[in-house]
Design a protein around this motif. Structure first.
Motif, PDB file in Angstrom:
ATOM      1  N   SER A  53       0.837  -1.196   0.000  1.00  0.00           N
ATOM      2  CA  SER A  53       0.000   0.000   0.000  1.00  0.00           C
ATOM      3  C   SER A  53       0.882   1.259   0.000  1.00  0.00           C
ATOM      4  CB  SER A  53      -0.903   0.021   1.228  1.00  0.00           C
ATOM      5  OG  SER A  53      -0.141   0.203   2.398  1.00  0.00           O
ATOM      6  N   GLU A  54       0.300   2.356  -0.455  1.00  0.00           N
ATOM      7  CA  GLU A  54       1.027   3.623  -0.469  1.00  0.00           C
ATOM      8  C   GLU A  54       1.406   4.034   0.950  1.00  0.00           C
ATOM      9  OE1 GLU A  54      -0.700   6.818  -2.728  1.00  0.00           O
ATOM     10  OE2 GLU A  54      -1.334   5.450  -4.325  1.00  0.00           O
ATOM     11  N   GLY A  55       0.485   3.806   1.876  1.00  0.00           N
ATOM     12  CA  GLY A  55       0.743   4.153   3.274  1.00  0.00           C
ATOM     13  C   GLY A  55       1.919   3.382   3.850  1.00  0.00           C
ATOM     14  N   SER A  56       1.996   2.107   3.512  1.00  0.00           N
ATOM     15  CA  SER A  56       3.094   1.261   3.978  1.00  0.00           C
ATOM     16  C   SER A  56       4.430   1.778   3.452  1.00  0.00           C
ATOM     17  CB  SER A  56       2.875  -0.174   3.509  1.00  0.00           C
ATOM     18  OG  SER A  56       4.027  -0.952   3.713  1.00  0.00           O
ATOM     19  N   LEU A  57       4.448   2.128   2.174  1.00  0.00           N
ATOM     20  CA  LEU A  57       5.673   2.632   1.550  1.00  0.00           C
ATOM     21  C   LEU A  57       6.091   3.962   2.170  1.00  0.00           C
ATOM     22  CD1 LEU A  57       4.790   1.802  -2.145  1.00  0.00           C
ATOM     23  CD2 LEU A  57       6.546   0.697  -0.776  1.00  0.00           C
ATOM     24  N   ARG A  58       5.121   4.837   2.394  1.00  0.00           N
ATOM     25  CA  ARG A  58       5.424   6.144   2.990  1.00  0.00           C
ATOM     26  C   ARG A  58       5.973   5.995   4.407  1.00  0.00           C
ATOM     27  NH1 ARG A  58       3.570  10.231  -0.233  1.00  0.00           N
ATOM     28  NH2 ARG A  58       1.850   9.736  -1.620  1.00  0.00           N
ATOM     29  N   GLN A  59       5.382   5.083   5.183  1.00  0.00           N
ATOM     30  CA  GLN A  59       5.842   4.863   6.558  1.00  0.00           C
ATOM     31  C   GLN A  59       7.271   4.317   6.571  1.00  0.00           C
ATOM     32  OE1 GLN A  59       4.564   5.474   9.705  1.00  0.00           O
ATOM     33  NE2 GLN A  59       3.171   6.744   8.504  1.00  0.00           N
ATOM     34  N   LYS A  60       7.562   3.383   5.671  1.00  0.00           N
ATOM     35  CA  LYS A  60       8.908   2.807   5.619  1.00  0.00           C
ATOM     36  C   LYS A  60       9.920   3.865   5.184  1.00  0.00           C
ATOM     37  CE  LYS A  60      11.705  -0.621   6.090  1.00  0.00           C
ATOM     38  NZ  LYS A  60      11.939  -1.204   7.419  1.00  0.00           N
ATOM     39  N   ALA A  61       9.548   4.677   4.219  1.00  0.00           N
ATOM     40  CA  ALA A  61      10.433   5.743   3.749  1.00  0.00           C
ATOM     41  C   ALA A  61      10.710   6.743   4.877  1.00  0.00           C
ATOM     42  CB  ALA A  61       9.812   6.455   2.558  1.00  0.00           C
ATOM     43  N   LEU A  62       9.690   7.048   5.662  1.00  0.00           N
ATOM     44  CA  LEU A  62       9.841   7.958   6.783  1.00  0.00           C
ATOM     45  C   LEU A  62      10.836   7.394   7.803  1.00  0.00           C
ATOM     46  CD1 LEU A  62       8.585  10.603   8.031  1.00  0.00           C
ATOM     47  CD2 LEU A  62       7.116   9.069   9.323  1.00  0.00           C
ATOM     48  N   LYS A  63      10.717   6.112   8.101  1.00  0.00           N
ATOM     49  CA  LYS A  63      11.632   5.471   9.051  1.00  0.00           C
ATOM     50  C   LYS A  63      13.060   5.409   8.523  1.00  0.00           C
ATOM     51  CE  LYS A  63       8.421   2.657  11.677  1.00  0.00           C
ATOM     52  NZ  LYS A  63       7.998   1.311  12.066  1.00  0.00           N
ATOM     53  N   LEU A  64      13.199   5.243   7.192  1.00  0.00           N
ATOM     54  CA  LEU A  64      14.528   5.187   6.579  1.00  0.00           C
ATOM     55  C   LEU A  64      15.123   6.578   6.367  1.00  0.00           C
ATOM     56  CD1 LEU A  64      13.869   2.469   3.851  1.00  0.00           C
ATOM     57  CD2 LEU A  64      15.205   2.181   5.937  1.00  0.00           C
ATOM     58  N   GLY A  65      14.261   7.588   6.461  1.00  0.00           N
ATOM     59  CA  GLY A  65      14.725   8.965   6.258  1.00  0.00           C
ATOM     60  C   GLY A  65      14.929   9.322   4.800  1.00  0.00           C
ATOM     61  N   ILE A  66      14.153   8.688   3.918  1.00  0.00           N
ATOM     62  CA  ILE A  66      14.233   9.010   2.488  1.00  0.00           C
ATOM     63  C   ILE A  66      12.914   9.634   2.044  1.00  0.00           C
ATOM     64  CG2 ILE A  66      15.945   7.237   1.944  1.00  0.00           C
ATOM     65  CD1 ILE A  66      13.718   5.454   0.897  1.00  0.00           C
ATOM     66  N   ARG A  67      12.965  10.343   0.919  1.00  0.00           N
ATOM     67  CA  ARG A  67      11.785  11.012   0.409  1.00  0.00           C
ATOM     68  C   ARG A  67      11.091  10.161  -0.644  1.00  0.00           C
ATOM     69  NH1 ARG A  67      12.071  17.055  -0.100  1.00  0.00           N
ATOM     70  NH2 ARG A  67      12.903  17.691   1.910  1.00  0.00           N
ATOM     71  N   LEU A  68       9.749  10.256  -0.651  1.00  0.00           N
ATOM     72  CA  LEU A  68       8.954   9.541  -1.644  1.00  0.00           C
ATOM     73  C   LEU A  68       7.852  10.470  -2.139  1.00  0.00           C
ATOM     74  CD1 LEU A  68       8.129   5.895  -0.536  1.00  0.00           C
ATOM     75  CD2 LEU A  68       9.680   6.632  -2.292  1.00  0.00           C
ATOM     76  N   GLY A  69       7.305  10.151  -3.304  1.00  0.00           N
ATOM     77  CA  GLY A  69       6.163  10.888  -3.821  1.00  0.00           C
ATOM     78  C   GLY A  69       6.505  12.248  -4.369  1.00  0.00           C
ATOM     79  N   HIS A  70       7.576  12.306  -5.128  1.00  0.00           N
ATOM     80  CA  HIS A  70       8.008  13.575  -5.700  1.00  0.00           C
ATOM     81  C   HIS A  70       7.061  14.043  -6.780  1.00  0.00           C
ATOM     82  CE1 HIS A  70      11.843  12.878  -3.702  1.00  0.00           C
ATOM     83  NE2 HIS A  70      11.791  11.636  -4.174  1.00  0.00           N
ATOM     84  N   GLN A  71       6.730  15.311  -6.772  1.00  0.00           N
ATOM     85  CA  GLN A  71       5.906  15.908  -7.816  1.00  0.00           C
ATOM     86  C   GLN A  71       6.827  16.475  -8.889  1.00  0.00           C
ATOM     87  OE1 GLN A  71       2.440  16.236  -8.029  1.00  0.00           O
ATOM     88  NE2 GLN A  71       2.363  14.801  -6.321  1.00  0.00           N
ATOM     89  N   ARG A  72       6.461  16.279 -10.125  1.00  0.00           N
ATOM     90  CA  ARG A  72       7.292  16.824 -11.200  1.00  0.00           C
ATOM     91  C   ARG A  72       6.666  18.059 -11.785  1.00  0.00           C
ATOM     92  NH1 ARG A  72      10.282  11.873 -14.233  1.00  0.00           N
ATOM     93  NH2 ARG A  72      10.929  10.897 -12.340  1.00  0.00           N
TER      94      ARG A  72
END
Length: 72
Positions: A53-72
């Motif tokens: 899920s998108e939520g799962s990916l966002r939570q993992k990225a937050l814990k890893l300290g990386i950015r996700l969901g970049h707008q172009r």
């Protein structure tokens, strides 16, 4: 008679609900997530590719300290 129909509907509804499947993130999953972050891949696309899920990916990225969901 009506009460019986309502009871059957409720029973049917609860029987069809899926239990969420939780999968651990492997080292390969984390590596893939970092690569997608660097490539600025949209979260919706990553979710479809990884079957998470998108939520799962966002939570993992937050814990890893990386950015996700970049707008172009």
């Amino acid at each position: 008679m009506e009460e019986l129909k309502v009871a059957k509907k409720k029973a049917k509804k609860t029987a069809t609900k899926k239990k969420p499947v939780r999968r651990e993130y492997t080292k390969a999953d984390v590596k893939e997530l970092r690569a997608h972050s660097k490539a600025k891949t949209p979260v919706a696309k990553i979710a479809k590719l990884t079957k998470r899920s998108e939520g799962s990916l966002r939570q993992k990225a937050l814990k890893l300290g990386i950015r996700l969901g970049h707008q172009r």
